[in-house]
Design a protein around this motif. Structure first.
Motif, PDB file in Angstrom:
ATOM      1  N   HIS A 144       0.682  -0.796  -0.179  1.00  0.00           N
ATOM      2  CA  HIS A 144      -0.227   0.084  -0.109  1.00  0.00           C
ATOM      3  C   HIS A 144       0.943   1.747   0.114  1.00  0.00           C
ATOM      4  O   HIS A 144       1.655   1.055   0.026  1.00  0.00           O
ATOM      5  CB  HIS A 144      -0.995  -0.164   1.388  1.00  0.00           C
ATOM      6  N   CYS A 187     -13.269   2.577   3.237  1.00  0.00           N
ATOM      7  CA  CYS A 187     -12.590   2.970   1.335  1.00  0.00           C
ATOM      8  C   CYS A 187     -12.755   2.938   0.484  1.00  0.00           C
ATOM      9  O   CYS A 187     -12.574   3.011  -0.448  1.00  0.00           O
ATOM     10  CB  CYS A 187     -11.986   3.933   2.200  1.00  0.00           C
ATOM     11  N   THR A 244      -9.007   3.156   6.153  1.00  0.00           N
ATOM     12  CA  THR A 244      -7.697   3.497   6.453  1.00  0.00           C
ATOM     13  C   THR A 244      -8.448   4.491   7.871  1.00  0.00           C
ATOM     14  O   THR A 244      -9.051   4.493   8.267  1.00  0.00           O
ATOM     15  CB  THR A 244      -8.407   5.208   5.774  1.00  0.00           C
ATOM     16  N   LEU A 287     -11.151  -2.394   1.586  1.00  0.00           N
ATOM     17  CA  LEU A 287      -9.783  -1.409   2.274  1.00  0.00           C
ATOM     18  C   LEU A 287     -10.184  -0.336   3.230  1.00  0.00           C
ATOM     19  O   LEU A 287     -11.265   0.590   2.872  1.00  0.00           O
ATOM     20  CB  LEU A 287      -9.433  -1.356   0.648  1.00  0.00           C
ATOM     21  N   VAL A 322      -3.356   2.111   6.448  1.00  0.00           N
ATOM     22  CA  VAL A 322      -4.067   0.880   5.809  1.00  0.00           C
ATOM     23  C   VAL A 322      -4.613  -0.205   6.224  1.00  0.00           C
ATOM     24  O   VAL A 322      -3.501  -0.637   6.988  1.00  0.00           O
ATOM     25  CB  VAL A 322      -4.400   1.331   4.218  1.00  0.00           C
ATOM     26  N   SER A 355      -6.805  -4.017   4.905  1.00  0.00           N
ATOM     27  CA  SER A 355      -7.328  -4.871   4.018  1.00  0.00           C
ATOM     28  C   SER A 355      -8.308  -5.652   4.670  1.00  0.00           C
ATOM     29  O   SER A 355      -7.265  -6.807   5.402  1.00  0.00           O
ATOM     30  CB  SER A 355      -6.749  -5.636   2.646  1.00  0.00           C
ATOM     31  N   SER A 390       0.364  -0.028   6.498  1.00  0.00           N
ATOM     32  CA  SER A 390      -0.442  -0.699   6.653  1.00  0.00           C
ATOM     33  C   SER A 390      -0.366  -2.113   7.654  1.00  0.00           C
ATOM     34  O   SER A 390       1.343  -2.154   8.321  1.00  0.00           O
ATOM     35  CB  SER A 390      -0.554  -1.759   5.521  1.00  0.00           C
ATOM     36  N   GLN A 437      -1.313   9.061   8.396  1.00  0.00           N
ATOM     37  CA  GLN A 437      -2.598   7.711   8.048  1.00  0.00           C
ATOM     38  C   GLN A 437      -2.438   6.117   7.334  1.00  0.00           C
ATOM     39  O   GLN A 437      -1.308   5.793   6.831  1.00  0.00           O
ATOM     40  CB  GLN A 437      -3.001   7.873   5.704  1.00  0.00           C
TER      41      GLN A 437
END
Length: 151
Positions: free
Chosen positions: A71, A131, A146, A144, A112, A114, A75, A110
């Protein structure tokens, strides 16, 4: 009291802990979820690994990947709580530890992940927001999500 959580780069695993870590991932993601996929994806060597031990037993884990590995942002993935330890809020403590470690080491940013779609509400309790529309990853519906600090 010592925290049951530790964070390790790949090269700091003992042989026994690495074996238990990979065994737990296989136990949950391959056997329990009846999903044939390649768990060993050449990302572990670049990741930070969060492990939760009760005594010598590995009961939960996750991995933190740097931005650019899978990503664009940092993540969190491979989040697991051993089946016999679920419903004890260990997963929530694991996520809080991951978020805290990321902020301490890299500053607020940020993040992320999955997420398996059925865990959307779990991750929402940690300020992650959906998102994407659902998509299949290894035959399992994912979304996904965030996390944006102070959102």
């Amino acid at each position: 009291m010592k925290s049951p959580f530790q964070i390790l780069p790949f090269q700091d695993f003992s042989v026994d802990l690495l074996y238990n870590y990979l065994q737990l991932r296989s136990e949950v993601f391959v056997v329990e979820q009846n999903c044939v996929y390649q768990d060993l994806d050449d990302k572990d060597q670049k990741a930070l690994h969060v492990v939760c031990l009760e005594g010598q037993q590995l009961i939960a884990c996750a991995r933190i990947l740097p931005a650019g590995i899978g990503h664009d942002a940092i993540s969190i993935g491979r989040v697991i709580v051993k089946e016999s330890f679920r419903k004890q809020a260990i997963g929530h403590r694991l996520m809080a530890y991951c978020l805290s470690e990321i902020t301490d080491r890299f500053g607020p940013q940020q993040i992320v992940l999955s997420a398996q779609a059925h865990l959307e509400k779990f991750y929402e309790t940690h300020q992650f927001r959906k998102c994407s529309e659902p998509y299949l990853e290894d035959g399992i519906p994912h979304i996904l999500m965030t996390y944006t600090p102070n959102s």
